[in-house]
Design a protein around this motif. Structure first.
Motif, PDB file in Angstrom:
ATOM      1  N   GLY A   6      -9.036   6.012   2.243  1.00 38.00           N
ATOM      2  CA  GLY A   6     -10.328   6.968   2.708  1.00 38.00           C
ATOM      3  C   GLY A   6      -9.449   7.991   2.900  1.00 38.00           C
ATOM      4  N   GLY A   7      -8.254   8.360   3.258  1.00 37.58           N
ATOM      5  CA  GLY A   7      -7.725   9.682   3.179  1.00 37.58           C
ATOM      6  C   GLY A   7      -7.730  10.367   1.880  1.00 37.58           C
ATOM      7  N   LEU A   8      -7.413   9.491   0.664  1.00 37.95           N
ATOM      8  CA  LEU A   8      -7.366   9.755  -0.639  1.00 37.95           C
ATOM      9  C   LEU A   8      -8.921  10.418  -1.151  1.00 37.95           C
ATOM     10  CD1 LEU A   8      -6.072   9.908  -3.832  1.00 37.95           C
ATOM     11  CD2 LEU A   8      -6.844   7.540  -3.750  1.00 37.95           C
ATOM     12  N   PHE A   9      -9.798   9.386  -0.459  1.00 34.52           N
ATOM     13  CA  PHE A   9     -11.210   9.974  -0.923  1.00 34.52           C
ATOM     14  C   PHE A   9     -11.524  11.252  -0.037  1.00 34.52           C
ATOM     15  CE2 PHE A   9     -15.761   9.630  -0.060  1.00 34.52           C
ATOM     16  CZ  PHE A   9     -16.230   9.698  -1.321  1.00 34.52           C
ATOM     17  N   THR A  10     -11.248  11.421   0.831  1.00 36.10           N
ATOM     18  CA  THR A  10     -11.344  12.644   1.861  1.00 36.10           C
ATOM     19  C   THR A  10     -10.933  13.824   1.159  1.00 36.10           C
ATOM     20  OG1 THR A  10     -11.443  11.543   3.989  1.00 36.10           O
ATOM     21  CG2 THR A  10     -11.173  13.838   3.940  1.00 36.10           C
ATOM     22  N   ILE A  11      -9.656  13.878   0.626  1.00 34.49           N
ATOM     23  CA  ILE A  11      -9.340  15.090  -0.068  1.00 34.49           C
ATOM     24  C   ILE A  11      -9.786  15.268  -1.572  1.00 34.49           C
ATOM     25  CG2 ILE A  11      -7.114  15.857  -1.459  1.00 34.49           C
ATOM     26  CD1 ILE A  11      -5.567  14.600   0.938  1.00 34.49           C
ATOM     27  N   ASN A  12     -10.512  14.126  -2.029  1.00 37.35           N
ATOM     28  CA  ASN A  12     -11.229  14.152  -3.230  1.00 37.35           C
ATOM     29  C   ASN A  12     -12.426  14.874  -3.033  1.00 37.35           C
ATOM     30  OD1 ASN A  12     -12.195  13.369  -6.209  1.00 37.35           O
ATOM     31  ND2 ASN A  12     -13.580  12.049  -4.526  1.00 37.35           N
ATOM     32  N   MET A  13     -13.000  14.827  -1.629  1.00 34.55           N
ATOM     33  CA  MET A  13     -14.380  15.245  -1.548  1.00 34.55           C
ATOM     34  C   MET A  13     -14.102  16.717  -1.335  1.00 34.55           C
ATOM     35  SD  MET A  13     -16.697  13.255  -1.745  1.00 34.55           S
ATOM     36  CE  MET A  13     -18.143  14.034  -0.951  1.00 34.55           C
ATOM     37  N   LEU A  14     -12.967  16.984  -0.607  1.00 33.80           N
ATOM     38  CA  LEU A  14     -12.630  18.433  -0.392  1.00 33.80           C
ATOM     39  C   LEU A  14     -12.464  19.242  -1.862  1.00 33.80           C
ATOM     40  CD1 LEU A  14     -11.705  21.270   1.119  1.00 33.80           C
ATOM     41  CD2 LEU A  14      -9.412  20.174   1.097  1.00 33.80           C
ATOM     42  N   VAL A  15     -11.657  18.863  -2.881  1.00 35.44           N
ATOM     43  CA  VAL A  15     -11.282  19.544  -3.902  1.00 35.44           C
ATOM     44  C   VAL A  15     -12.572  19.318  -5.239  1.00 35.44           C
ATOM     45  CG1 VAL A  15      -8.942  19.390  -3.503  1.00 35.44           C
ATOM     46  CG2 VAL A  15      -9.920  17.775  -4.847  1.00 35.44           C
TER      47      VAL A  15
END
Length: 408
Positions: free
Chosen positions: A157-166
């Motif tokens: 979920g943290g991986l996905f969160t950073i994906n949403m940011l960039v």
């Protein structure tokens, strides 16, 4: 009575009331109303849990910032615990949405397909589309939320969160990536994310990243410097996060990303969500906290000085949220008005009741309280005006009776 004492009394009262509202037979406390949304993009129903402020008793005239947390069936309880303890002085009232990732978790939250026939992966693009085009619109149609959104994710979920940011920065304002799995697919996304940090602008975005222990699964005494300085397989997981963190630190002055990270040496991957949510949320909303407490505490503070500080607070909150926001919740202004009235500071009481009327003009209680103030000052004319307004808003005959009593 000091203003912080007023806040403490009010928060204790409100928390107890909300706990009572949430109580159900056989339970001390319940969180999250279960809901679901059908996704054409994912071709499935997706469960969510929605935790509402005020025990679910919402004012139809108000909307609230919203926090989305992935793995909601597991992580929503930690977010609610932090929120219920810290709202008021440290956090605004918010609506919290836990998104289920019980099924197809790896498929939805990972950023590339690693070709494992026994485990679907690499569906983050579709899950991001689901969030942007289906989930967020669904929540905005059904619940009173604003466009001030925060996203929280742990591990994948943290991986996905950073994906949403960039890759999808238009969807959220704030991001908390808890011990993110940036080692995924031999650091493929990590390298892509670092490139985007260096080439894109992130003004108005805030990212908190946490890192759990151990840094090296074969050496529990390994330091951050040692992990960054080697290429061992046993430290790949932590090194991937640290490389991203190092890049984010180096470029944040240029890309304008508001960035903070923290290492939790006493927490492992499974326990780090709670402290990360606590510190991440407090940091993200640092600007919300009441400043210059001495101005409120000091009985010698002139009402006009107090009003100036309150007005400036409203401006700060509105600037950060991106839309007009009152300087305080209605209940706090109301309680503050009565406390000042009871402690012999009528000018400050009038100020607080007046601010309640100004920022909550639909509130019956605001005008009823204003009437109480004028009655205490033997100003029957203005008390009657306030009571008439309360009657217009509510149609409650009790206000007419109160007006008749004033005329006797």
């Amino acid at each position: 009575m000091k203003f912080y004492t007023i806040i403490l009394v009010l928060l204790t009262f409100l928390c107890n009331r909300i706990l009572a509202q949430n109580a159900d037979k056989g339970y001390l406390y319940k969180i999250g109303i279960k809901d679901s949304v059908y996704s054409e993009i994912l071709d499935e129903n997706r469960d969510i849990w929605v935790h509402l402020p005020n025990g679910g008793k919402l004012n139809p005239n108000l909307k609230y910032p919203v926090v989305y947390i992935l793995d909601g069936g597991v992580q929503l309880s930690a977010l609610v615990a932090v929120y219920e303890y810290y709202w008021g002085n440290y956090l605004p009232k918010m609506i919290l949405v836990g998104v289920s990732n019980q099924y197809n978790r790896t498929r939805d939250l990972t950023t590339s397909d690693i070709g494992n026939p026994n485990m679907k992966s690499g569906g983050a693009k579709h899950f991001a589309e689901f969030m942007e085009k289906e989930l967020i619109p669904f929540v905005e149609r059904k619940y009173p939320v604003t466009n001030y959104r925060t996203l929280i994710g742990h591990s994948y979920g943290g991986l996905f969160t950073i994906n949403m940011l960039v890759n999808h920065p238009q969807s959220f304002r704030n991001y908390i990536a808890i011990d993110p799995s940036l080692d995924w697919d031999n650091q493929k996304f990590m390298n892509e994310a670092i490139t985007r940090l260096k080439t894109q602008g992130f003004a108005g975005k805030s990212l908190f990243v946490s890192l759990a222990s151990p840094l090296d699964r074969e050496n529990e005494n390994a330091t951050i410097e040692e992990v960054l300085g080697n290429n061992s397989e046993s430290s790949l997981v932590s090194r991937s996060k640290l490389l991203f963190i190092k890049a984010a630190e180096q470029v944040k002055e240029n890309n304008h990303l508001n960035f903070l990270w923290k290492y939790y040496p006493d927490d492992i991957h499974a326990t780090v969500p709670l402290p990360s949510i606590l510190e991440g949320m407090r940091w993200l909303f640092d600007w919300y906290q009441l400043k210059d407490a001495n101005v409120y505490n000091n009985p010698e503070t002139l009402p006009e000085v107090l009003e100036k500080h309150i007005t400036e607070r409203a401006e700060v909150l509105s600037k950060h949220f991106g839309y007009p926001v009152p300087p305080a919740d209605e209940e706090m202004l109301n309680m503050g008005g009565y406390m000042f009235l009871q402690t012999g500071q009528p000018e400050k009481a009038k100020l607080f009741f007046g601010l309640q009327v100004k920022y909550y003009p639909w509130s019956v209680n605001a005008f009823d309280s204003m009437a109480d103030f004028y009655i205490s000052q033997n100003d029957s004319k203005r008390a009657e005006e306030s009571l008439r307004k309360a009657y217009e808003l509510s149609g409650d005959i009790a206000f007419k009776k109160k007006i008749e009593q004033l005329k006797k």
